[in-house]
Design a protein around this motif. Structure first.
Motif, mmCIF file in Angstrom:
data_model
loop_
_atom_site.group_PDB
_atom_site.id
_atom_site.type_symbol
_atom_site.label_atom_id
_atom_site.label_comp_id
_atom_site.label_asym_id
_atom_site.label_seq_id
_atom_site.Cartn_x
_atom_site.Cartn_y
_atom_site.Cartn_z
ATOM 1 N N THR A 234 80.921 76.622 65.146
ATOM 2 C CA THR A 234 80.402 76.368 66.476
ATOM 3 C C THR A 234 80.000 74.467 65.044
ATOM 4 O O THR A 234 79.846 73.564 65.782
ATOM 5 C CB THR A 234 78.712 76.886 66.671
ATOM 6 N N VAL A 235 79.669 75.222 64.470
ATOM 7 C CA VAL A 235 79.387 73.918 63.296
ATOM 8 C C VAL A 235 80.680 72.967 63.271
ATOM 9 O O VAL A 235 80.260 71.838 62.986
ATOM 10 C CB VAL A 235 78.954 74.927 61.769
ATOM 11 N N VAL A 236 81.904 73.428 62.812
ATOM 12 C CA VAL A 236 82.912 72.586 62.649
ATOM 13 C C VAL A 236 83.497 72.089 64.127
ATOM 14 O O VAL A 236 83.124 71.386 63.471
ATOM 15 C CB VAL A 236 84.202 74.241 62.462
ATOM 16 N N ALA A 237 82.773 72.242 65.184
ATOM 17 C CA ALA A 237 83.229 71.511 65.976
ATOM 18 C C ALA A 237 82.660 70.780 66.360
ATOM 19 O O ALA A 237 82.917 69.296 66.751
ATOM 20 C CB ALA A 237 83.155 73.012 67.907
ATOM 21 N N GLY A 238 81.140 70.987 65.534
ATOM 22 C CA GLY A 238 79.949 70.002 65.717
ATOM 23 C C GLY A 238 80.369 68.764 64.502
ATOM 24 O O GLY A 238 80.070 67.607 65.281
ATOM 25 N N ALA A 239 81.300 69.096 63.860
ATOM 26 C CA ALA A 239 81.642 68.190 62.687
ATOM 27 C C ALA A 239 83.305 67.497 62.863
ATOM 28 O O ALA A 239 83.185 66.364 62.928
ATOM 29 C CB ALA A 239 82.140 68.900 61.546
ATOM 30 N N TYR A 240 83.988 68.165 63.498
ATOM 31 C CA TYR A 240 84.987 67.763 63.758
ATOM 32 C C TYR A 240 85.365 67.550 65.586
ATOM 33 O O TYR A 240 86.328 69.207 65.802
ATOM 34 C CB TYR A 240 86.660 68.365 62.950
ATOM 35 N N PRO A 241 85.319 67.074 66.267
ATOM 36 C CA PRO A 241 85.400 67.485 68.027
ATOM 37 C C PRO A 241 87.015 67.111 67.596
ATOM 38 O O PRO A 241 87.726 66.969 67.178
ATOM 39 C CB PRO A 241 84.576 66.372 68.305
#
Length: 393
Positions: free
Chosen positions: A28-35
Motif C-alpha cells: 500500500t505504501v509503495v502504491a501511494g509513492a508510485y501510482p
C-alpha cells in the motif's frame, strides 16, 4: 508522437516480507509513492530470487529474517546484477552490527520495525523518484487516474495507515493496553491522540492527568482506543494541499464521525456493543476520501484547483467504486462491510437490527429525523422518535 501516445512504463517493485499484514502494508505504501506501480510480494527468499532473476525490479524492499533464509541473499543477487537499483532493508533487527552488515552489501536505506508509514513513503520517494516515464502520466485525465486507482492499492495520505489499524481491530480480543502502547510507541501523532482523548472531560476520573499511552488506553478502553486510532488514520484534510479538497475532506470526515457517534448511541439503546457500529460509521466515507486523494493527484499534475462541480461529480461517480476497492484491500470482514453498506441503503424486508441502526444513524446524522424512512426505522428498533431526535442534535 502525440503526448497521449507516450508509453507509460510502470515502476516495478519487488517486496520480500513473510508477515502477510506487513507485506500488504508495504504494498500500500509503495502504491501511494508510485501510482500504477507493479508490485511483486513474496514471502520466501527462493521465490524472491526467482522473481528477480526472471525480471529485475526498479526497487527492492526486503526483510532480514525469512522462513527459508535471509534477505541478505536477495541483496547480494541484486547487487551482483546492478549497483543502481535502490534496496531498502526493513527489519526488526536494529542493532549496530546488523545495520553495518546490511550496509556493507550496498543497501540504500535501513528501516527498523515498527516503522512510520509517512516516513517510509518519503524515504521511498527520495530513493527512487518517479521519472516522466513511470507511474501515472502527468497528462492523464482525471478519469484515467480514477480508473487506475480502482485497479491498484490505495493509500490514504493520513498520518498512520488505516489498514494497520483495521488489522488490530480484527484481533482486538487479544490486545491489552501494554500491547497497544508498544505497537504505537513509534507513532507520535497516535500517542498524542490517545492522551488528548483520555484527558478530555468525558474520561477524566480525577484531577490527575494521564501521562502515558498505556494509561490512556487503559482509561478509554481498547475498543475506543482502536476507533480513535482509526479516526486519526482517516483524517486526511491536513495532507491535501488544495484548499477546496481539504475543506471537502473535512466535511466528509465530520459526517462520518457524526454517523459513528449516532450509530453507537443507537446501539447502546438496543443493548448492543457500540464499537463495531462506531467503526462502520468512521469507514462510511472511505470511498469519498479516496476520490479526494485522486483529485489531489490531478490538481498536483495540472496546477489548477478543481471546480466545485467537478469535485461533486467525481465523488458522486467514483466514491462507491473506490470504496469497494479499498474495502477489499483492507480485507474488511463481511459483517463490517454490510454495516457500512447499510449507511446508504436498507431494503424494506430487512430484519437485521444492526443494519437498521446504521441506516437510521445516517439519516439522523444528516438531519433527516422527520424523514418517513427514519421514523419507520426508529419504530422498528423500538426507539422513541423525540428521544433520538434530541440525542442527534
Amino acid at each position: 508522437m502525440n503526448q497521449r501516445e507516450i508509453e507509460i512504463v510502470a515502476m516495478d517493485v519487488l517486496i520480500l516480507e513473510d508477515d502477510e499484514l506487513v507485506g500488504a502494508l508495504l504494498e500500500t505504501v509503495v502504491a501511494g509513492a508510485y501510482p500504477g506501480a507493479v508490485v511483486r510480494v513474496h514471502a520466501l527468499v527462493a521465490e524472491a530470487l526467482d522473481s528477480w532473476q526472471k525480471k529485475p525490479a526498479d526497487l527492492v524492499i526486503t526483510d532480514w529474517n525469512l522462513p527459508d533464509g535471509s534477505g541478505l541473499e536477495v541483496i547480494r543477487a541484486v547487487r551482483k546484477l546492478s549497483g543502481q537499483v535502490p534496496v531498502v532493508m526493513i527489519s526488526g533487527r536494529a542493532d549496530r552490527d546488523s545495520i553495518l552488515a546490511a550496509a556493507h552489501l550496498g543497501i540504500n536505506a535501513y528501516i527498523s520495525k515498527p516503522f512510520q508509514v509517512e516516513a517510509l513513503h518519503q524515504k521511498l520517494l527520495a530513493l527512487a523518484p518517479l521519472s516522466s516515464g513511470q507511474g501515472e502520466s502527468a497528462n492523464s485525465t482525471l478519469e484515467e487516474k480514477m480508473e487506475a486507482a480502482c485497479n491498484s492499492p490505495i493509500q490514504l495520505p493520513g498520518q498512520i495507515d488505516t489498514g494497520a489499524i483495521l488489522a488490530l481491530i480484527e484481533k482486538h480480543d487479544e490486545l491489552g493496553a501494554i500491547a497497544l502502547a508498544t505497537e504505537w510507541k513509534a507513532e507520535p501523532a497516535l500517542s498524542a491522540k490517545m492522551l488528548d482523548v483520555a484527558n478530555s472531560a468525558s474520561f477524566r476520573r480525577s484531577g490527575t492527568s494521564v501521562k502515558t499511552v498505556r494509561e490512556a488506553v487503559s482509561t478509554i478502553g481498547i475498543a475506543m482506543a482502536l476507533n480513535q486510532a482509526l479516526a486519526l488514520s482517516l483524517d486526511i484534510a491536513g495532507k491535501l494541499s488544495c484548499p477546496r479538497l481539504a475543506e471537502r475532506a473535512l466535511i466528509e470526515q465530520e459526517q462520518a464521525l457524526r454517523v459513528a457517534e449516532v450509530a453507537s448511541t443507537l446501539a447502546r439503546k438496543i443493548g448492543d456493543n457500540p464499537a463495531p457500529y462506531y467503526t462502520a460509521g468512521l469507514l462510511s466515507r472511505a470511498g469519498e476520501l479516496a476520490a479526494l486523494k485522486v483529485l489531489q493527484n490531478q490538481c498536483d499534475d495540472s496546477g489548477e484547483m478543481p471546480e466545485i462541480e467537478l469535485v461533486d461529480s467525481a465523488i458522486a461517480y467514483w466514491a462507491e467504486k473506490l470504496g469497494n476497492r479499498i474495502k477489499v484491500q483492507w480485507r474488511l470482514p463481511l459483517d463490517l462491510r454490510e454495516l457500512i453498506g447499510a449507511v446508504y441503503f436498507v431494503s424494506r424486508g430487512n430484519v437485521s437490527q444492526s443494519k437498521l441502526v446504521m441506516r437510521a444513524a445516517a439519516l439522523l446524522a444528516a438531519g433527516q429525523a422527520d424523514d418517513p424512512e427514519c421514523l419507520t426505522l426508529l419504530r422498528r428498533l423500538g426507539i422513541e422518535h423525540k428521544e433520538e431526535s434530541h440525542d442527534a442534535t
